[in-house]
Structure formats: structure tokens, C-alpha cells
Design an enzyme around this catalytic site. Structure first.
Site, short mmCIF file in Angstrom:
data_model
loop_
_atom_site.label_atom_id
_atom_site.label_comp_id
_atom_site.label_asym_id
_atom_site.label_seq_id
_atom_site.Cartn_x
_atom_site.Cartn_y
_atom_site.Cartn_z
N ASN A 282 34.87 36.83 36.76
CA ASN A 282 34.53 37.68 35.61
C ASN A 282 34.10 36.74 34.49
OD1 ASN A 282 34.44 39.38 33.44
ND2 ASN A 282 36.65 39.77 33.36
N TRP A 283 32.81 36.70 34.25
CA TRP A 283 32.30 35.72 33.27
C TRP A 283 32.48 36.17 31.83
CZ3 TRP A 283 26.91 34.20 35.85
CH2 TRP A 283 27.18 33.59 37.09
N LYS A 284 32.91 37.40 31.66
CA LYS A 284 33.13 37.95 30.31
C LYS A 284 31.91 37.71 29.41
CE LYS A 284 38.03 37.21 30.95
NZ LYS A 284 39.35 37.07 30.35
N GLY B 217 43.98 34.46 30.53
CA GLY B 217 43.42 33.51 29.57
C GLY B 217 44.47 32.71 28.81
N HIS C 226 39.50 46.69 32.69
CA HIS C 226 39.99 45.34 32.41
C HIS C 226 40.88 45.39 31.17
CE1 HIS C 226 40.02 41.14 31.15
NE2 HIS C 226 39.79 40.85 32.42
N GLY D 225 38.87 34.60 35.49
CA GLY D 225 38.10 34.50 34.25
C GLY D 225 37.68 33.06 34.02
N GLY D 226 38.46 32.34 33.23
CA GLY D 226 38.10 30.99 32.79
C GLY D 226 37.63 30.06 33.91
N GLU E 19 46.50 42.50 37.06
CA GLU E 19 46.34 41.43 36.08
C GLU E 19 47.36 41.60 34.96
OE1 GLU E 19 42.15 39.68 36.22
OE2 GLU E 19 42.07 41.41 34.90
N GLU F 77 41.05 43.70 28.59
CA GLU F 77 40.36 43.57 27.30
C GLU F 77 39.72 44.91 26.92
OE1 GLU F 77 38.16 40.08 28.44
OE2 GLU F 77 40.08 39.04 28.55
N SER G 201 44.91 33.57 34.96
CA SER G 201 44.96 32.11 34.99
C SER G 201 44.98 31.54 36.41
CB SER G 201 46.14 31.59 34.17
OG SER G 201 46.01 32.01 32.82
C1 PEP Z 1 40.28 37.93 33.80
O1 PEP Z 1 39.47 37.89 32.91
O2 PEP Z 1 40.29 38.92 34.53
C2 PEP Z 1 41.20 36.81 33.97
C3 PEP Z 1 42.11 36.92 34.88
O3 PEP Z 1 41.02 35.72 33.15
P1 PEP Z 1 41.69 34.25 33.35
O4 PEP Z 1 41.48 33.86 34.78
O5 PEP Z 1 40.95 33.37 32.39
O6 PEP Z 1 43.15 34.40 33.03
#
Ligand code: PEP
Length: 251
Positions: free
Chosen positions: A10-12, A173, A95, A234-235, A167, A97, A213
Site C-alpha cells: 500500500n503505497w499510500k 507505521g 483502511h 505500507g512503509g 491491521e 487511515e 510494520s
Molecule cells: C498499511 O498501511 O496498511 C501498513 C500496514 O503500514 P506499515 O506497514 O507502514 O505499518
């Protein structure tokens, strides 16, 4: 029953179209083992460029969100019709966010889920508790409510196109990851909820990803858990080498 793994990036709101092309080229080159599928979710404006890179590849192209209606006066929203025309195959919905920063309710997410399914998109439905809810002992209650609310009106047949992403909000994050056993406990409970809502065989075939993470260094122990069928990243998905390190969890 053996389920496949789904490793999704997920590049956000990261990467310009040019940067997205370079990253998609990197992801395209990653060799995934048998039974491991790769997915990426660039921002909307990067999708047209990324589609070209992914043509003929084994990478599933997803969007990060979509509107709950097909068209009309919805400034700033993106329609399922636009995504379909571009060649998008999946969509991430609910998600954390979207839920916690943009106030999306289970009802709104459910409308999006049903609209996406009606247009033949696969849905990655995200669920998960906040730190406060975890500390109050409400993990199952929150996840079950989000699963039941998000899937309301989805048929047994529709479940073939649903992926659940657990999640925990406090792990997204933040660098904090649920322990593999903690995550496994919630995944198993969510699978149980799906068995109750549908059937044990549907529950057994649903992919339940973990997100929060995930990195190359912790992917293997998470993926080794019986009910963890992949990762929503994500990251660590913003760099092709680090995404490759997660895709390669089984080697
Ligand atoms: C996400 O955005 O769904 C996520 C899990 O981010 P991260 O891996 O950065 O925690």
C-alpha cells in the site's frame, strides 16, 4: 485447506507518477515463490502509468480506496467505473487511515464493498483495533463488528473475492508489530467469525493478511502462523528491495 499468500504494498500518498513507474518496474521483477501473489496499490494519479508497467506481469494492481457510488456530484472522489476502465483489479477498503482520519463508517465501507464486488473487483477489507480498544479488551468485538458491518449483504459467492486484512491501528507505521502469536490469535478469531457468518469452508478459503510494520526481518515468523496468509505492507513496500525481502519470506 491450503491457502495462497498475498503480499500487498500500500503505497499510500507516496511516489510521483515517475517514481511509481520505477518502483512498479522493481516489483514486477521480484520472483515470487509458488503460491505467493504480489499486489501493489499506487495512488490514483499513478495508476495509468503503473498499468503500462504491469501489463502481462504477475502483479495484481489495486486502488487504495474508491467512492461508494458510481458517478455524480462527488468532488474529489474516484469511481469504480474509472478504476475498471484503467484495468484495476482490486481495491483496499476500510483502511484504518480512511476510518480514523477521514471518518469512514462501517456502513459507508459496506456500500463500497458491495459496489466493488458488483463490478468484479477483488476487495481487501481492512479491520483492526486502536490501542485504547486493545487495552480495554475489545479486540474481538471491534474486529467482528468491522467484519460483520463491512460484509453485510455480501453473498457466499461474493466471499470468493474478499480478502481480510487485520491491521491493528497501533502497529501501522509505528514500527510496533503484533507478536506472531498475538496476530495469530486475532486471525483465528476472525476466521471463526467468518465461519459463523458464512460456513467453515468459506472461512477456510478466505485469505487473512496481517498488516502493521511488516518488514523483511519479521515477515517469516508472521507468515509461519497458521491463519496468517500474507501481509499488507505500507512503509516497507516503498522500496523494491525491501518489498522483495518480504515476498521472499519462505526462502
Ligand atoms: C498499511 O498501511 O496498511 C501498513 C500496514 O503500514 P506499515 O506497514 O507502514 O505499518
Amino acid at each position: 485447506m491450503s491457502r495462497n499468500y498475498l503480499i500487498a504494498g500500500n503505497w499510500k500518498m507516496n511516489k510521483t507518477p515517475k517514481e511509481a513507474v520505477a518502483l512498479a518496474e522493481g516489483v514486477r521483477k521480484i520472483k515470487a515463490g509458488a503460491g505467493i501473489r504480489k499486489m501493489i496499490a499506487p495512488s490514483f494519479v499513478c495508476i495509468p502509468a503503473v498499468v503500462e508497467v504491469l501489463k502481462g506481469s504477475d502483479v495484481t494492481l489495486a486502488a487504495q480506496n474508491m467512492a461508494s457510488v458510481e458517478e455524480g456530484a462527488h468532488t474529489g472522489e474516484t469511481s469504480v467505473l474509472m478504476l475498471k476502465e484503467l484495468g484495476v483489479e482490486s481495491v483496499i477498503l476500510g483502511h484504518s487511515e480512511r476510518r480514523h482520519v477521514y471518518g469512514e463508517s462501517d456502513e459507508l465501507i459496506n456500500a463500497k464493498v458491495k459496489l466493488a464486488l458488483s463490478h468484479g473487483l477483488e476487495v481487501v477489507l481492512c479491520v483492526g483495533e486502536t490501542l485504547e480498544e486493545r487495552e480495554d479488551g475489545k479486540v474481538d468485538e471491534v474486529c467482528f463488528r468491522q467484519i460483520e458491518g463491512g460484509l453485510s449483504g455480501v453473498s457466499a459467492d461474493g466471499m470468493k473475492h474478499i480478502v481480510i486484512a487485520y491491521e491493528p491501528v497501533w502497529a501501522i507505521g509505528t514500527g510496533k508489530t503484533a507478536t506472531p502469536l498475538d496476530a495469530q490469535t486475532v486471525h483465528k478469531a476472525c476466521r471463526g467469525k467468518i465461519a459463523e457468518l458464512y460456513s467453515p469452508s468459506i472461512a477456510n478459503s478466505v485469505i487473512i493478511q496481517y498488516g502493521g510494520s511488516v518488514k523483511p526481518g519479521n515477515a517469516a515468523e508472521l507468515m509461519a502462523q497458521e491463519d496468517i496468509d500474507g501481509a499488507l505492507v505500507g512503509g516497507a513496500s516503498l522500496d523494491a528491495d525491501s518489498f522483495a525481502g518480504i515476498v521472499a519470506f519462505d526462502v
